[in-house]
Design an enzyme around this catalytic site. Sequence first.
Site, mmCIF file in Angstrom:
data_model
loop_
_atom_site.group_PDB
_atom_site.id
_atom_site.type_symbol
_atom_site.label_atom_id
_atom_site.label_comp_id
_atom_site.label_asym_id
_atom_site.label_seq_id
_atom_site.Cartn_x
_atom_site.Cartn_y
_atom_site.Cartn_z
ATOM 1 C CB THR A 53 -0.924 -0.018 1.232
ATOM 2 O OG1 THR A 53 -1.815 -1.105 1.089
ATOM 3 C CG2 THR A 53 -1.694 1.268 1.395
ATOM 4 C CB SER A 100 2.496 -7.948 1.611
ATOM 5 O OG SER A 100 1.308 -7.915 2.370
ATOM 6 C CB THR A 133 0.392 -3.378 6.328
ATOM 7 O OG1 THR A 133 -0.900 -3.425 5.682
ATOM 8 C CG2 THR A 133 1.011 -2.005 6.171
ATOM 9 C CG ASP A 134 -2.872 -7.052 3.900
ATOM 10 O OD1 ASP A 134 -3.562 -7.163 2.870
ATOM 11 O OD2 ASP A 134 -3.046 -6.153 4.752
HETATM 12 N N1 DAS Z 1 -2.071 -3.911 -0.081
HETATM 13 C C1 DAS Z 1 -1.931 -4.720 1.114
HETATM 14 C C2 DAS Z 1 -0.550 -5.364 1.153
HETATM 15 O O1 DAS Z 1 0.168 -5.263 0.152
HETATM 16 C C3 DAS Z 1 -2.156 -3.927 2.325
HETATM 17 C C4 DAS Z 1 -1.052 -2.941 2.662
HETATM 18 O O2 DAS Z 1 0.004 -2.902 2.069
HETATM 19 O O3 DAS Z 1 -1.278 -2.180 3.580
HETATM 20 O O4 DAS Z 1 -0.207 -5.937 2.175
#
Ligand code: DAS
Length: 368
Positions: A53, A100, A133-134
Amino acid sequence: MVSFKFLSLVCTASYALGSPLPPLAEPILAVRANTVTYNASLPNVTIFATGGTIAGAASSSGQTTGYQAGAVGIAALLEAVPEIVNISNVQGVQVASVGSESITPSILLNLTQLIQKELDSPYCQGVVITHGTDTLEESAFFLDLTIRSEKPVVFVGAMRPSTAISADGPINLLEAVTLAADPAAKGRGAMIVLNDRIANAYFTTKTNANALDTFKATEQGFLGFFINIKPKFYYHPALPLDKPYFDLSGVKSGAELPQVDIIYGYQALNPAIATAAVASGAKGLVLAGMGAGGWTDGGNDAIEALIKTNKTPVIYSRRTMDGYVEPTGSFGIGGGFLNPQKARIMLQLALHAGYGEAQLKTIFEYYG
Ligand code: DAS
């Protein structure tokens, strides 16, 4: 507006093919306002970008979900944070451009080997990894167990895409580079920076699907906080007790790591799911158990059979946000403080290293 480019942006292709990053022959150079500025009095930080993100793009500034993760490259990310060149000389390296959820063991293996070489170079004082973040906690935990260096390894992400109003990515990235350049950040293992907090990779998890303050270690707390973009630590450098280390330096890039699957626990769970996971190639299982690792009677019968007949190592972890799973009674291994997704990473690395049951018990049940 200061325009911000890179002289030494290493192309994605070389990383995609897994060719290791050569130790830096030259100090890192950054181009600012069309003049080469390399400030020898500043530390050098290398940023490895994987997507997420923080590099996300949406069609409107009000869109904070449903955007394309990894759409923006590292050079553009740093265009948004011109202040960085006052803190350190930076080199940007685009290792991947994915959400991710799409991070794989081979990307992590490649990232570990590139970063270890970079940190072994006298020119590099610290590294930053921009990441979705995931699954950020899984990648940060993986590097926490496989990188051997006192220098800072800092993961950073964002909960809002780069195109959103009040995007959190730029300040998170500025803080992450500041931390990676700070000698006080040495000797603390891999760290996670979001929302002005400094968190340690070993215990921290993503606690909320949407909130800016999602990364927490509810029992162990944070390592520090940022005041005016300056890191303030709460403690002297320390590492989790008995954190294991797995040396991946000699592993061929692109090598597969053993498949380890996680089975979620719930009332009247289907015991056949664990059996099917092993039948489809799982070399180890992690159970997201109920409470302190609870499993149903029928489920335990299937697990016991897999352990005794297939010799499948099984780690009993927990579906709860936090807590400790004790060593089990007769079969299986207690997962200690590790949540299922981290227990999976540790089991994968341990099986790749050839650990047997006794060694597995040692690394998982240390706090027993
Ligand atoms: N898009 C998701 C990821 O790539 C969420 C994020 O990055 O916050 O993990």
